[in-house]
Design a protein around this motif. Structure first.
Motif, PDB file in Angstrom:
ATOM      1  N   SER A  75     -34.508  -0.569  12.883  1.00 25.42           N
ATOM      2  CA  SER A  75     -35.127  -0.528  14.055  1.00 25.42           C
ATOM      3  C   SER A  75     -34.720  -1.370  14.997  1.00 25.42           C
ATOM      4  N   ARG A  76     -34.458  -2.695  14.767  1.00 17.28           N
ATOM      5  CA  ARG A  76     -34.266  -3.761  15.860  1.00 17.28           C
ATOM      6  C   ARG A  76     -32.780  -3.467  16.191  1.00 17.28           C
ATOM      7  N   TYR A  80     -24.529   7.355  13.271  1.00 15.05           N
ATOM      8  CA  TYR A  80     -24.685   8.047  11.866  1.00 15.05           C
ATOM      9  C   TYR A  80     -26.120   8.437  12.202  1.00 15.05           C
ATOM     10  N   ALA A  81     -27.016   6.996  12.231  1.00 15.09           N
ATOM     11  CA  ALA A  81     -28.482   7.144  12.164  1.00 15.09           C
ATOM     12  C   ALA A  81     -28.923   8.026  13.243  1.00 15.09           C
ATOM     13  N   ARG A  82     -28.340   8.083  14.521  1.00 12.83           N
ATOM     14  CA  ARG A  82     -28.842   8.634  15.553  1.00 12.83           C
ATOM     15  C   ARG A  82     -28.524  10.285  15.395  1.00 12.83           C
ATOM     16  N   TRP A  83     -27.472  10.586  14.630  1.00 12.21           N
ATOM     17  CA  TRP A  83     -27.348  11.964  14.664  1.00 12.21           C
ATOM     18  C   TRP A  83     -28.278  12.549  13.614  1.00 12.21           C
ATOM     19  N   LEU A  84     -28.572  11.779  12.124  1.00  8.52           N
ATOM     20  CA  LEU A  84     -29.879  12.097  11.336  1.00  8.52           C
ATOM     21  C   LEU A  84     -31.067  12.311  12.147  1.00  8.52           C
ATOM     22  N   PHE A 143     -34.349   1.996  22.923  1.00  7.25           N
ATOM     23  CA  PHE A 143     -35.558   2.696  22.719  1.00  7.25           C
ATOM     24  C   PHE A 143     -35.147   2.690  20.890  1.00  7.25           C
ATOM     25  N   THR A 144     -36.628   2.855  20.345  1.00 10.16           N
ATOM     26  CA  THR A 144     -36.598   2.707  19.090  1.00 10.16           C
ATOM     27  C   THR A 144     -36.354   4.079  18.207  1.00 10.16           C
ATOM     28  N   PRO A 145     -36.111   3.950  16.740  1.00 12.35           N
ATOM     29  CA  PRO A 145     -36.047   5.349  16.089  1.00 12.35           C
ATOM     30  C   PRO A 145     -37.258   6.248  16.301  1.00 12.35           C
ATOM     31  N   THR A 146     -38.346   6.063  16.328  1.00 11.89           N
ATOM     32  CA  THR A 146     -39.567   6.281  16.612  1.00 11.89           C
ATOM     33  C   THR A 146     -39.475   7.470  17.844  1.00 11.89           C
ATOM     34  N   ASP A 147     -39.125   6.507  18.940  1.00 13.04           N
ATOM     35  CA  ASP A 147     -39.188   7.139  20.340  1.00 13.04           C
ATOM     36  C   ASP A 147     -37.882   8.295  20.410  1.00 13.04           C
TER      37      ASP A 147
END
Length: 368
Positions: free
Chosen positions: A322-323, A294-298, A331-335
């Motif tokens: 993030s971890r 869900y976070a990836r979709w957001l 890869f990180t959320p920022t990436d």
């Protein structure tokens, strides 16, 4: 086409002197038993606002009729009842016939006379529109053969179970397939209504209706629904299905595994064994994967900050999120935010039919 034919003086009764009677946009509504009130009301209110100057509600540029084979009132899923304007009119009098669906598992939604009318309308070449679960009604009537149906992510598994041979889209607001239009429902109904009004009456009139309803912009049909798409795997065990549904309903505020087990009237140990047997992972691991998906979709589809996304996905702090995100994706959320977003096109395959490589471990839309 359309709006320019109505230039001139509008009388107090809403009639146009010296111009044709039929307005540029004419819509017939058919309401299913236990129909969704929000889908119907949003659509018809757009027509109302587009039909006249200001908020006067005269049926000048648009006309609509609520039709039914029965004289009894149609009851919405929320209990509100709405009466018909007429029996079935000549389908050629309408630009669109809109079928408003509703609850799927509360008995038959349409009778044989209604299905026969829809078939006659299709034969006459009238565009049929399925709102919310109206797509199911059109499919049951055999009117979507060779067409793609757009459904809500919430009803994707239901659609697959009932129509395994039909083509389904569950990652966009609405879809136009020739003279069949299907809409996922919810707020997407407003986007479809705005689209059709702009098509017939022009952008300015559609914009006026949106502004009165405090909607800042019209979303295209290809824009993503505000939830991750569904996987196409169906889980057979009822207890696991219920657990998955509870997980999905508590993403931002995850339930302890013991609480999940308690709601299913089984022990935590039993729940652990069930998940290992059916899903191949522990329930806690699957729950975390659901939230990360869900976070990836957001990240891909919204402009929320990473901190806001972490909270929406049920993580107590951004560092922990993030971890876990990096451990899963590499890869990180920022990436992820820096990666180019690919726009959806009407010819592109549905995300719902193209699960990511880890989809067998990701969130699934499951129903009782």
């Amino acid at each position: 086409m359309g709006a320019d034919l109505y230039r001139g003086r509008i009388s107090e009764d809403g009639k146009m002197a010296g111009l044709r009677v039929r307005p540029p946009l004419s819509v017939g509504f058919i309401l299913a038993d236990n129909f969704t009130l929000s889908a119907f009301s949003l659509f018809i209110d757009f027509l109302r606002l587009a039909a006249d100057e200001g908020d006067r509600s005269r049926r000048i540029l648009c006309r609509w009729s609520i039709m039914s084979s029965r004289q009894t009132m149609a009851q919405a899923s929320c209990g509100v009842a709405i009466g018909r304007d007429s029996g079935f009119l000549d389908p050629k009098d309408f630009d669109y016939i809109v079928v408003v669906g509703g609850l799927l598992h509360a008995g038959p939604q349409m009778d044989a006379e209604t299905n026969a009318y829809l078939a006659a309308a299709a034969k006459a070449g009238v565009t049929l529109v399925g709102l919310c679960t109206g797509s199911f009604i059109l499919c049951r009537a055999g009117l979507m053969k060779g067409r793609r149906s757009c459904v809500s992510w919430y009803h994707y598994q239901d659609f697959l179970a009932e129509f395994p041979d039909e083509r389904v889209i569950a990652d966009r607001m609405f879809f136009v397939d020739g003279n069949r239009i299907t809409c996922s429902g919810g707020a997407g109904t407003a986007d479809l209504a705005s689209f059709l009004i702009e098509r017939h009456l022009g952008r300015a009139i559609a914009q006026k209706a949106r502004h009165v309803l405090l909607l800042d912009r019209a979303r295209s049909g290809s824009e993503a629904q505000p939830h991750p798409p569904s996987n196409d795997e169906i889980v057979g065990d009822e207890r696991v299905r219920r657990a998955l549904l509870l997980m999905e309903q508590h993403v931002a505020d995850p339930l302890p595994i013991a609480e999940l087990a308690s709601r299913l009237s089984i022990s935590p140990r039993q729940l652990e064994r069930l998940f290992q047997s059916v899903m191949g992972v522990r329930p806690a691991s699957h729950y975390r994967l659901l939230r990360l998906r869900y976070a990836r979709w957001l990240l891909d589809h919204t402009d929320l900050s990473i901190t806001e996304i972490a909270l929406d996905a049920g993580f107590a702090d951004c560092a922990h999120f993030s971890r876990k995100f990096k451990a899963l994706h590499g890869f990180t959320p920022t990436d992820a935010r820096g990666r180019e977003r690919q726009p959806l096109s009407d010819d592109a395959p549905s995300m719902a039919t193209m699960p990511p490589p880890d989809a067998h471990l990701a969130a699934m839309r499951i129903f009782e």
